[in-house]
Design a protein around this motif. Structure first.
Motif, PDB file in Angstrom:
ATOM      1  N   ILE A 221       0.811  -1.216   0.000  1.00  0.00           N
ATOM      2  CA  ILE A 221       0.000   0.000   0.000  1.00  0.00           C
ATOM      3  C   ILE A 221       0.846   1.268   0.000  1.00  0.00           C
ATOM      4  CG2 ILE A 221      -0.198   0.137   2.520  1.00  0.00           C
ATOM      5  CD1 ILE A 221      -3.019   0.889   0.009  1.00  0.00           C
ATOM      6  N   ASN A 222       2.081   1.172   0.488  1.00  0.00           N
ATOM      7  CA  ASN A 222       2.928   2.365   0.570  1.00  0.00           C
ATOM      8  C   ASN A 222       3.742   2.581  -0.704  1.00  0.00           C
ATOM      9  OD1 ASN A 222       3.704   4.646   1.977  1.00  0.00           O
ATOM     10  ND2 ASN A 222       5.444   3.660   2.984  1.00  0.00           N
ATOM     11  N   LYS A 227       0.077   5.863  -3.370  1.00  0.00           N
ATOM     12  CA  LYS A 227       0.265   7.207  -2.815  1.00  0.00           C
ATOM     13  C   LYS A 227      -0.199   8.263  -3.828  1.00  0.00           C
ATOM     14  CE  LYS A 227       3.835  10.360  -1.061  1.00  0.00           C
ATOM     15  NZ  LYS A 227       3.789  11.346  -2.179  1.00  0.00           N
ATOM     16  N   MET A 399      -7.287   0.502   6.488  1.00  0.00           N
ATOM     17  CA  MET A 399      -7.601   1.497   5.458  1.00  0.00           C
ATOM     18  C   MET A 399      -8.807   2.332   5.876  1.00  0.00           C
ATOM     19  SD  MET A 399      -7.164  -0.710   1.935  1.00  0.00           S
ATOM     20  CE  MET A 399      -7.983   0.555   0.960  1.00  0.00           C
ATOM     21  N   THR A 403      -7.411   6.298   6.267  1.00  0.00           N
ATOM     22  CA  THR A 403      -7.508   7.241   5.144  1.00  0.00           C
ATOM     23  C   THR A 403      -8.304   8.502   5.459  1.00  0.00           C
ATOM     24  OG1 THR A 403      -9.254   5.836   4.191  1.00  0.00           O
ATOM     25  CG2 THR A 403      -7.033   5.617   3.293  1.00  0.00           C
ATOM     26  N   LEU A 417      -0.407   5.823   4.772  1.00  0.00           N
ATOM     27  CA  LEU A 417      -0.122   4.575   4.068  1.00  0.00           C
ATOM     28  C   LEU A 417       0.908   3.728   4.813  1.00  0.00           C
ATOM     29  CD1 LEU A 417      -0.107   5.865   0.375  1.00  0.00           C
ATOM     30  CD2 LEU A 417      -1.970   4.777   1.631  1.00  0.00           C
ATOM     31  N   GLN A 421       0.345  -0.084   6.181  1.00  0.00           N
ATOM     32  CA  GLN A 421       1.291  -1.143   5.852  1.00  0.00           C
ATOM     33  C   GLN A 421       1.840  -1.801   7.110  1.00  0.00           C
ATOM     34  OE1 GLN A 421       3.784  -0.513   2.486  1.00  0.00           O
ATOM     35  NE2 GLN A 421       5.569  -1.482   3.433  1.00  0.00           N
TER      36      GLN A 421
END
Length: 435
Positions: A221-222, A227, A399, A403, A417, A421
């Motif tokens: 995810i990072n 991103k 998430m 977020t 992010l 992770q």
């Protein structure tokens, strides 16, 4: 004496077959004992599918229970029922949130039934199978899908002289079009586009570029693509091309109300929008509508049907006492009921049922054209709003929690992010260790 005995034996031989047949007739006239199973759902359901199943399976009676489609509350209600708070034998799990329930043992495994019945799951359901499994165990039968793209107001495009979008457009082109279509001020403002606040709604275009998981099996995810996509969604907000994340939260806006109310020219939404398009009573509109794939991340992504795909499943609660009967109904509902599922405005998952009759049934009464909607039922480069692999439950939950902190300005994209992770990688490591 012998004659009398022979006569009596002959009489008995003649009588007992009649008596036995009478017993058989009497037994066959008794009603078959039915097993009652309870099916819960929040989506429109064609009762005729259930009626037909009950007629063709005299040993089973399915009772349907409708529950309100009220976000997380409906899931809590189903969880309570499944964990012993009521009778429930068949329940839906939706668009990734079922992973938490798979992990927590709320659903019964289905692999034994699938193997016994010789079902080719890949041929039947294609790429959405990852929404039905957890840790290589199948817990659900894919039921209805959400195929998500960009729905657009053809009349607004025509008024601006903008060509209708297709699978070739990139994110930069999408943003430029959104800017051109944005006009007006205050209550009369029409936004170029709309992206909702659903968990991961910002992510699928990033998934075109990179996977949810890195090659080492940990969270990805990072990565740069995710991103970039998180920041891109925020850029549309700050430019005023769409209602912002926080405005949507504050006003409880919906995709259907904004798009069909003529308040935005484009909307990122799933195939479920067809139900709202048909509902002229609650969503009156007269403009023509088209659908396009999600824009490509950049020129490096192939020009193909990049739709985001998620799926709802039908599952059997682990506590159900009628798993065999529930399984028979689930197969009937998904397979034989596919055409009628389409008739309710739901997108059926069962691929062998796809043909022009089903597509026409799906859009009947919507004003949509079959050639506009056909790509939703063809081969596509499917991407996902949410991860469905290792530690998917923790991945999705983090998430959901993290977020909003970016859109609130409390954390940077990098910090959000990285935290997702970190949480996910820890959960993956725990799963691998078996602890």
């Amino acid at each position: 004496m012998k004659k009398t005995l022979l006569f009596f034996l002959a009489f008995l031989m003649a009588f007992f077959p009649v008596f036995a047949n009478g017993q058989k007739e009497e037994a066959s006239s008794k009603p078959v004992k039915k097993t009652l199973i309870h099916f819960y759902d929040w989506a429109p359901t064609d009762q005729s599918i259930i009626d037909d199943f009950n007629r063709e399976n005299p040993d089973i009676e399915v009772q349907f229970h409708s529950i309100p489609d009220n976000g997380g509350e409906k899931l809590v209600q189903l969880d309570i029922l499944a964990m012993g708070g009521g009778d429930i034998d068949v329940m839906p799990g939706s668009d990734g949130e079922q992973m938490v329930r798979m992990k927590n043992g709320i659903y019964a495994p289905l692999d034994e039934f699938i193997k016994r019945d010789g079902i080719d799951m890949k041929a039947s359901f294609g790429s959405i199978l990852n929404y039905a499994t957890y840790n290589n165990v199948t817990y659900g039968y894919p039921f209805r899908s959400t195929v998500e793209g960009i729905w657009y107001n053809k009349d607004m495009f025509d008024a601006m002289g903008i060509p209708y979008p297709d699978g070739t457009w990139t994110w930069d082109e999408y943003k430029e079009i959104a800017g051109k279509l944005t006009h007006g001020e205050g209550a009369n403002k029409v936004y170029g586009t709309y992206t909702h606040t659903f968990n991961g709604q910002w992510a699928p275009v990033g998934n075109e570029k990179e996977s949810w998981y890195a090659e080492n099996g940990l969270s990805n995810i990072n990565s740069a693509s995710f991103k970039t996509q998180l920041e891109r969604r925020n850029t549309l907000d700050t430019l005023g091309y769409q209602l912002s994340f926080n405005q949507i939260k504050a006003t409880k806006a919906t995709q259907a109300s904004y798009f069909l109310g003529g308040k935005c020219a484009m909307v990122q939404a799933g195939s479920w929008l067809v139900q709202n398009i048909k509902d002229q009573g609650n969503y009156p509109h007269s403009f023509r509508i088209g659908i396009a794939p999600l824009p490509r991340f950049d020129e490096s992504i192939e020009s193909s049907n990049n739709f985001s795909v998620a799926a709802s499943i039908l599952a059997i609660p682990a506590n159900s006492e009628h798993k065999e009967e529930a399984w028979r109904f689930i197969r009937y509902m998904v397979e034989k009921g596919a055409l009628r599922i389409a008739g309710t405005g739901n997108y059926p998952c069962y691929i062998p049922a796809y043909d022009d009759e089903l597509i026409s049934t799906f859009i009947k009464g919507s004003g949509l054209e079959i050639n506009d909607i056909r790509p939703l039922f063809g081969e596509m480069s499917a991407v996902s709003q949410k991860p469905t692999g290792a530690a998917a439950a923790e991945y999705q939950q983090s998430m959901q929690e993290q977020t909003p902190l970016f859109f609130n300005g409390e954390k940077s994209a990098e910090a959000v992010l990285q935290q997702i992770q970190t949480i996910t990688d820890a959960a993956i490591a725990k799963e691998k260790s078996g602890k």
